[in-house]
Enzyme design. Structure first.
Site, PDB file in Angstrom:
ATOM      1  N   ASP A 288      -0.994   2.355   1.596  1.00 40.84           N
ATOM      2  CA  ASP A 288       0.233   1.807   1.193  1.00 40.84           C
ATOM      3  C   ASP A 288       1.069   2.913   1.165  1.00 40.84           C
ATOM      4  O   ASP A 288       0.929   3.893   1.480  1.00 40.84           O
ATOM      5  CB  ASP A 288       0.032   1.177  -0.014  1.00 40.84           C
ATOM      6  CG  ASP A 288       1.098   0.067  -0.303  1.00 40.84           C
ATOM      7  OD1 ASP A 288       2.129  -0.072   0.587  1.00 40.84           O
ATOM      8  OD2 ASP A 288       1.072  -0.864  -1.247  1.00 40.84           O
TER       9      ASP A 288
HETATM   10  C1  BGC Z   1       4.010  -2.407  -0.765  1.00 41.10           C
HETATM   11  C2  BGC Z   1       3.528  -3.321   0.266  1.00 41.10           C
HETATM   12  C3  BGC Z   1       4.249  -3.163   1.623  1.00 41.10           C
HETATM   13  C4  BGC Z   1       4.539  -1.872   2.038  1.00 41.10           C
HETATM   14  C5  BGC Z   1       5.273  -1.541   3.226  1.00 41.10           C
HETATM   15  C6  BGC Z   1       4.661  -1.326  -0.199  1.00 41.10           C
HETATM   16  O1  BGC Z   1       5.528  -0.624  -1.103  1.00 41.10           O
HETATM   17  O2  BGC Z   1       3.263  -2.421  -1.712  1.00 41.10           O
HETATM   18  O3  BGC Z   1       2.848  -4.550   0.235  1.00 41.10           O
HETATM   19  O4  BGC Z   1       3.366  -3.725   2.918  1.00 41.10           O
HETATM   20  O5  BGC Z   1       5.414  -1.463   0.852  1.00 41.10           O
HETATM   21  O6  BGC Z   1       6.483  -2.190   3.205  1.00 41.10           O
END
Ligand code: BGC
Length: 746
Positions: A306
């Site tokens: 993530d």
């Molecule tokens: C979130 C994810 C997301 C990613 C990309 C992160 O901050 O936890 O759910 O897919 O960002 O945008």
């Protein structure tokens, strides 16, 4: 004879043609490519960078409309070999603009030595959230309230078309986290607190994205991404990305099942939980990422980190001394791609680690191979460009019809005293409250922007609740007074004055849009100014109908008794205003059912499948405001004849339960029949009951239907302390609505 010779010739021709033109197996193509790649190129593939890095301008100064910086683009793709880009830090772009952005990126990739296409990923979590004008559905908590996986599958198919029409082949969804912590600001991204409902919804979503055979090279499909593996929904404090303490058997019982099913359904990618479980950040947990996910679940796809989670390992979790240490731990635990997101710290450190012999080349080949394989599977090597013909399938009127239906089915009617609803269209209506006249509150986070709070960007042709009520009842019968903002009084006295001139008040309450950590709260109670508005209106003597637009079950106990009706709308999407008006006026019959337990008090957050010790009576009574599975209709349903085909069963035997449901009211309605099972005595304290089956049926007035469920060993088992399923003989109780029947397992 001549005929035979010709057909032999034709067969030979066909064989030659197939030998000449058929592509070798994907694995062979991946290996061929890996054989030609340098270490730097392979690690470049494992690097995922955000779009802003290659845009003209910086930070808040990013140029609008977005323009790519060719020089930066060439640097990251050609010099650094970056394999993937993602997301949008600014806001939604038009379809045309996306097509240009993606084409430009792929043009540069084609100039590369090996012409490896770039993989673009995006959070299209309730429709193509970052493409202007896209069909934006209810958020997942609302879709779960429909208890209608078929409808979610349709929504997911439309989302796949609209994301792919934008030129993007990879969607960071579905969220399979369990929504068992009501304070958590990402509860609305989940399918609620139950594993079975989440599983059914998750599988439907994956199939909608990827198709029955998971052929993601199809022009209207995308690769799905199961997230956030695993345990992200369990922060003890309720705050985002804070510690979870989850015993392994609990994880396997309540949290893992949706992942097991979605992996089996063929999902191509997984994103990892940014938090930690039992003190170990999941990003470095080899047991969870490699032994469990790959070994036991058999996941063969790509594991993505993530956002900025390598940096968090040493900056926040403090399990690594520095970035390099963090990179080694994460890669060796099983992370294949890293959402860095804005520099080459990961890339440089990983290259150095391989050179120093601290990360074996085999691990790099494995990770890079998975990324290349996904690109082949998506068809990107053959054609990485947006398919312009999909524009004709973008945001169609048919999609809007399905969206409206989804929004209608997601609404949960929690109270309707004296049948105040549906309202007469001839009534004089005061509409009040902070969520009455905004589109952003219908959609929540991940809508045009990350936080979803830029009202000014949203389409002007969609209806807020106020506009939809005025459109259905006639503007001359509808007045508006704000009364309260989200958290402070606007003018309650003015609202009360306006109420006196109306026949009924529709008070629209709820939460300002938020996403992730900015949505943390310290109190689940709805802000006092909103409660004060309703209390004052209730004193005016006019009937008050409360509509709730919110991503989690905010506590509203002080206003429940005085409200004549309460409609929980969650975040119903772009057609939400119309859907709410349809239900208020009876043009649609509400059929949503709660996918979570709705608490009565902030410190009493006991869930429906609690242990018996959580409900021993007196001061320890399970006493939610509304139970899981609850929801009213404009008709009534009667349950009868709950039957089990046997009262005792041997191990391995299947029990069939049947129940008859009758529509005893005046209008047609949808009912969700829910079957719960209780294992009355078990070697680990059993939950009081668990959902084991559900079916949504439609019944005309007076109509009856018999619904069947089967209960096999799987339903009767639980996870033992050793992490393995156990089936213990003894007595079980089957409950459907207010009927129950027992059987004995021998
Ligand atoms: C979130 C994810 C997301 C990613 C990309 C992160 O901050 O936890 O759910 O897919 O960002 O945008």
């Amino acid at each position: 004879m001549k005929v035979a010779r010709i057909s032999l010739f034709a067969a030979l021709l066909a064989l030659t043609a197939s030998l000449t033109y058929a592509q070798p197996a994907v694995e062979v193509r991946v290996q061929n490519l890996l054989d030609q790649m340098t270490l730097e190129e392979k690690v470049g593939q494992m690097t995922q960078i955000t779009l802003e890095v290659v845009s003209v301008g910086e930070g808040p100064g990013i140029r609008e409309p977005l323009m790519l910086d060719r020089k930066k683009l060439r640097e990251i793709i050609l010099d650094r070999g970056v394999g993937a880009l993602f997301n949008v830090g600014t806001h939604a772009h038009s379809l045309e603009s996306w097509n240009e952005i993606i084409s430009e990126i792929q043009d540069v990739a084609r100039e590369g030595r090996l012409k490896i296409p770039v993989l673009y990923g995006i959070d299209a979590i309730h429709g193509a959230t970052y493409t202007r004008g896209a069909t934006l559905f209810p958020q997942s908590i609302g879709m779960a309230s429909t208890w209608n996986p078929d409808l979610l599958r349709l929504a997911s198919e439309i989302t796949a078309v609209e994301v792919r029409a934008s030129g993007i082949p990879w969607n960071f969804n579905p969220v399979l986290d369990s929504g068992r912590q009501p304070l958590w600001p990402r509860l609305w991204e989940t399918f609620g607190e139950d594993a079975l409902l989440t599983t059914a919804m998750g599988v439907a979503y994956v199939k909608g994205q990827e198709g029955d055979a998971n052929d993601i090279s199809a022009p209207d499909r995308v690769a799905s991404c199961l997230k956030h593996y695993i345990g992200y929904g369990h922060p003890v404090s309720g705050k985002d990305r804070t510690p979870a303490w989850v015993p392994d058997h609990y994880l396997r019982q309540y949290i893992l099942p949706p992942y097991i099913a979605a992996v089996a359904a063929g999902a191509h990618t997984v994103m990892v939980n940014s938090g930690d479980i039992n003190g170990v950040p999941v990003h470095i947990n080899r047991y969870l990422l490699t032994d469990l996910l790959r070994g036991e679940l058999g996941f063969k796809g790509l594991i993505d980190s993530d956002y900025a989670d390598i940096a968090k390992l040493y900056q926040n979790h403090r399990v690594a001394a520095d970035n390099k240490d963090a990179v080694r731990m994460a890669v060796m635990a099983g992370i294949d791609m890293v959402m860095v997101p804005a520099d080459f710290s990961f890339t440089d450190d990983l290259i150095a680690l391989v050179r120093e012999g601290k990360v074996p080349m085999s691990r790099i080949d494995e990770a890079c191979g998975r990324i290349l394989k996904l690109k082949y599977q998506l068809g990107l090597f053959d054609n990485p460009y947006p398919d312009k013909s999909l524009k004709a399938r973008f945001a169609t009127p048919e999609a809007a019809v399905i969206n409206l239906r989804a929004a209608q089915e997601s609404l949960v009617l929690l109270k309707n005293e004296g049948g105040i609803l549906p309202l007469k269209k001839s009534a004089k209506i005061l509409v009040t409250g902070p969520t009455a006249n905004r589109l952003s509150v219908l959609n929540g986070g991940w809508t045009y922007t990350w936080q979803g709070n830029r009202e000014d960007l949203l389409p002007k042709d969609k209806l807020t609740i106020l506009k939809a009520i005025a459109a259905e009842a006639g503007a001359n019968r509808v007045s508006f007074s704000l009364g309260s903002t989200y958290d402070s009084e606007a003018d309650i006295a003015a609202a009360v004055k306006a109420a006196k001139k109306a026949d009924v008040v529709v008070a629209c309450l709820g939460e300002e849009p938020y996403c992730e950590t900015p949505g943390n709260i310290g109190d689940l109670t709805l802000p006092q100014s909103q409660l004060d508005l309703v209390l004052a209106l209730q004193k005016s003597g006019k009937p008050v109908v409360v509509v709730l637009l919110q991503g989690r079950p905010r506590i509203i106990r002080p206003i429940v008794d005085g409200a004549r009706a309460i409609l929980l709308a969650w975040l119903p999407g772009m057609e939400g205003g119309r859907a709410i008006a349809d239900v208020l006026f009876g043009d649609a019959n509400p059929s949503g059912r709660l996918p979570v337990t709705y608490p009565r008090s902030p410190n009493d957050l006991v869930l429906y499948d609690h242990l018996w010790t959580e409900n021993t009576g007196g001061t320890n009574r399970f006493n939610p405001q509304w139970p899981f599975g609850f929801g009213l209709s404009y008709t009534t349903f009667a349950y009868s004849d709950l039957k089990l085909d046997k009262s005792s069963a041997a191990r391995g035997e299947v029990i069939t339960a049947s129940v008859t449901v009758t529509n005893t009211g005046q209008v047609a309605g949808l009912e969700t029949v829910q079957l719960y099972l209780s294992d009355l005595v078990a070697s680990i304290a059993p939950p009081n009951k668990r959902l084991k089956g559900f079916r949504k049926i439609e019944l005309a007035p007076g109509e009856s239907k018999t619904v069947y469920f089967t209960l096999s060993g799987e339903e009767m088992s639980f996870i033992g302390l050793d992490g393995k399923p156990v089936i213990e003989p003894g007595e079980f109780r089957v409950t459907v609505a207010d009927l129950s029947s027992n059987f004995t397992l021998k």
